[in-house]
Each structure stands twice: as C-alpha cells, then as structure tokens.
Design an enzyme around this catalytic site. Sequence first.
Site, mmCIF file in Angstrom:
data_model
loop_
_atom_site.group_PDB
_atom_site.id
_atom_site.type_symbol
_atom_site.label_atom_id
_atom_site.label_comp_id
_atom_site.label_asym_id
_atom_site.label_seq_id
_atom_site.Cartn_x
_atom_site.Cartn_y
_atom_site.Cartn_z
ATOM 1 N N PRO A 90 -58.187 68.788 22.359
ATOM 2 C CA PRO A 90 -59.303 69.738 22.430
ATOM 3 C C PRO A 90 -58.833 71.190 22.317
ATOM 4 C CG PRO A 90 -59.431 68.138 24.219
ATOM 5 C CD PRO A 90 -58.102 67.946 23.555
ATOM 6 N N GLU A 117 -52.952 62.660 30.614
ATOM 7 C CA GLU A 117 -53.117 64.116 30.645
ATOM 8 C C GLU A 117 -52.531 64.783 29.399
ATOM 9 O OE1 GLU A 117 -55.110 65.009 33.151
ATOM 10 O OE2 GLU A 117 -54.953 62.865 33.586
ATOM 11 N N ARG A 155 -61.961 60.683 2.230
ATOM 12 C CA ARG A 155 -63.066 60.865 1.281
ATOM 13 C C ARG A 155 -62.720 61.859 0.176
ATOM 14 N NH1 ARG A 155 -67.267 63.075 2.484
ATOM 15 N NH2 ARG A 155 -68.876 61.803 1.515
ATOM 16 N N ASP A 170 -71.259 67.866 -5.938
ATOM 17 C CA ASP A 170 -72.413 68.713 -5.617
ATOM 18 C C ASP A 170 -72.075 69.864 -4.664
ATOM 19 O OD1 ASP A 170 -73.733 65.591 -4.725
ATOM 20 O OD2 ASP A 170 -72.574 66.794 -3.332
HETATM 21 N N1 4HQ Z 1 -58.325 64.169 23.530
HETATM 22 N N2 4HQ Z 1 -60.163 66.289 19.741
HETATM 23 C C1 4HQ Z 1 -57.107 64.095 25.675
HETATM 24 C C2 4HQ Z 1 -59.466 64.744 22.957
HETATM 25 C C3 4HQ Z 1 -59.481 65.260 21.558
HETATM 26 C C4 4HQ Z 1 -60.529 66.004 20.998
HETATM 27 C C5 4HQ Z 1 -57.087 63.868 22.836
HETATM 28 C C6 4HQ Z 1 -58.385 63.759 24.919
HETATM 29 C C7 4HQ Z 1 -55.837 64.192 23.637
HETATM 30 C C8 4HQ Z 1 -54.718 63.864 25.737
HETATM 31 N N3 4HQ Z 1 -58.556 65.137 20.633
HETATM 32 N N4 4HQ Z 1 -55.934 63.629 24.988
HETATM 33 N N5 4HQ Z 1 -61.666 66.388 21.573
HETATM 34 O O1 4HQ Z 1 -60.464 64.851 23.618
HETATM 35 O O2 4HQ Z 1 -58.988 65.757 19.529
#
Ligand code: 4HQ
Length: 254
Positions: A90, A117, A155, A170
């Site tokens: 994230p 984690e 894709r 397109d």
């Molecule tokens: N995670 N976009 C926590 C995600 C995530 C997201 C991946 C959860 C990594 C350790 N990965 N782990 N949103 O939520 O890519």
Amino acid sequence: MRMKFDILTLFPNMFSSPLQESILGKAIEKGLIQIRTINIRDFTLDKHQVADDSPYGGGQGMVMKVEPIARAIESAKSQNPSAWAVYLTPQGKPFNQDLARRLSTRPHLILLCGRYEGVDERARELFIDEEISIGDYVLTGGELAAMVLIDAVSRFIPGVLGSVRSAEDDSFFNSLLEYPQYTRPSDFRGRGIPEVLLSGNHSAISLWRKREALRRTSLRRPDLLAKANLSDEDKKLLEEILQQIKKEQSGDGV
Ligand code: 4HQ
C-alpha cells in the site's frame, strides 16, 4: 519476445487457477506470457525452513526474513540481470493503466508478495526496483495484488486479447469510462435498448457511444476527464453534455 513473470510468494498454490483460466490461460498456452511461481520457503537454509520472524523493537505480528527473499530474487535475476523487481505494498506508487502499459514493455518482471507485517526493510532497499500499490486498502498479502498487476499488464501484450484487439485500441475511450453495452434480447421485461443501436447508422452509433462515455465519466469520475486528451470536437460535445446534465439536475429537463 514473450513476457516473463516470476512471482515470489509463500503461497504459490494461490496462483494456479486464477491465472490459468480464460484469456490468460490462452496467452500462456500460446507462449505469449510465462508465469512462474517461486516459493520463498525453498530459499531458506535452516532445517525448519523458517521464512518469518518477530520484529526488532517488538510489536504485533511477524516480518518476512531478508535472507530467503534475497536468495530467491538473486535466483530469479541470475537468468536475466535486468529483470525488474516489484514489491506490492500500500506504500507504493498507485497502479493504473499507464503504469500497466509501461510495465508491459519490460521483458521480465519479478513480483515480491509480502505476508504478515511485510518484509524486512533491507530486502526492499537492496533488491526492489519499484514499489506498487493496487489501492488504498489492506490485503492479507501481496498475492492478489500481483494477480491484478499481471492481468492488467498482460492485456497490453500483442496477441493476448486476440489477433485484432489490444489494450491500446480506441484511444479516445481508453481515458474514459465505457459506454453502456447491450445484447439480445432487444426487450427484457419491458426494458428496451437505445433505438440508435438498431439503426444500422454507424456514425450515429459512434456519436451516441462517445456522448455516453463522456456523460458517464463526467457524472462518475470527473477526475478522469481532466486527464483525458480530448479533441476540440470532443470538448464541444462535452460542453453540450454538461449543459444537459445541469438542466436535468435543475429539474426542467426530460
Ligand atoms: N498488501 N497493494 C500487506 C496490500 C497491497 C495493496 C500487500 C497487504 C503487502 C504486506 N499490496 N502486505 N493494497 O494491501 O499492493
């Protein structure tokens, strides 16, 4: 020519079905893409094959250890030192269609999927080229994020969507939301379809689709309109549509 995806994960079984059905399954059969899963646990050196440990400084949960990740990435890179290593998190750059297009030009992607984690920070600093997020929510692991990325990137590879279509097609509609689609029957429980679609008038149909795409985008995702590169003609059309929406919202429209 074919694009390679190496997925580093503690749960390789998660990838068997989703990537082998339908369009991606065909793309693999045709040799357009190659997807390999690499179990990070296979790169541990201790007899219990431990891939995670508790965080220094204390706190909740477990952290994925750096050595097995290092050895797994080095193994993947040994076949192609210029492979591009991505960590799904994230904290990464927001994934979108432009980023998918750019990644599709890389011959070899390595996708690191974290659990718990996440991974030891040194694995990111030493072995990761780019960090990517598929959205502002928290998953139980990076595996689903890696699948989303592989799907959207594939894709763009010529032939994956068939010999004629590609994700590059397109150009007008690519930056906007899709126009509404209909198929048989033309009457479902009293609900018909827009008459123009039965007219056989292809220029009228194109114009209607353009208008609907612009209308939908301005109502649902005005942020996308700002990024779209519209011709002067498209802008005029958009002005008309915005006027019409205003009228409808003030209550004196149809
Ligand atoms: N995670 N976009 C926590 C995600 C995530 C997201 C991946 C959860 C990594 C350790 N990965 N782990 N949103 O939520 O890519």
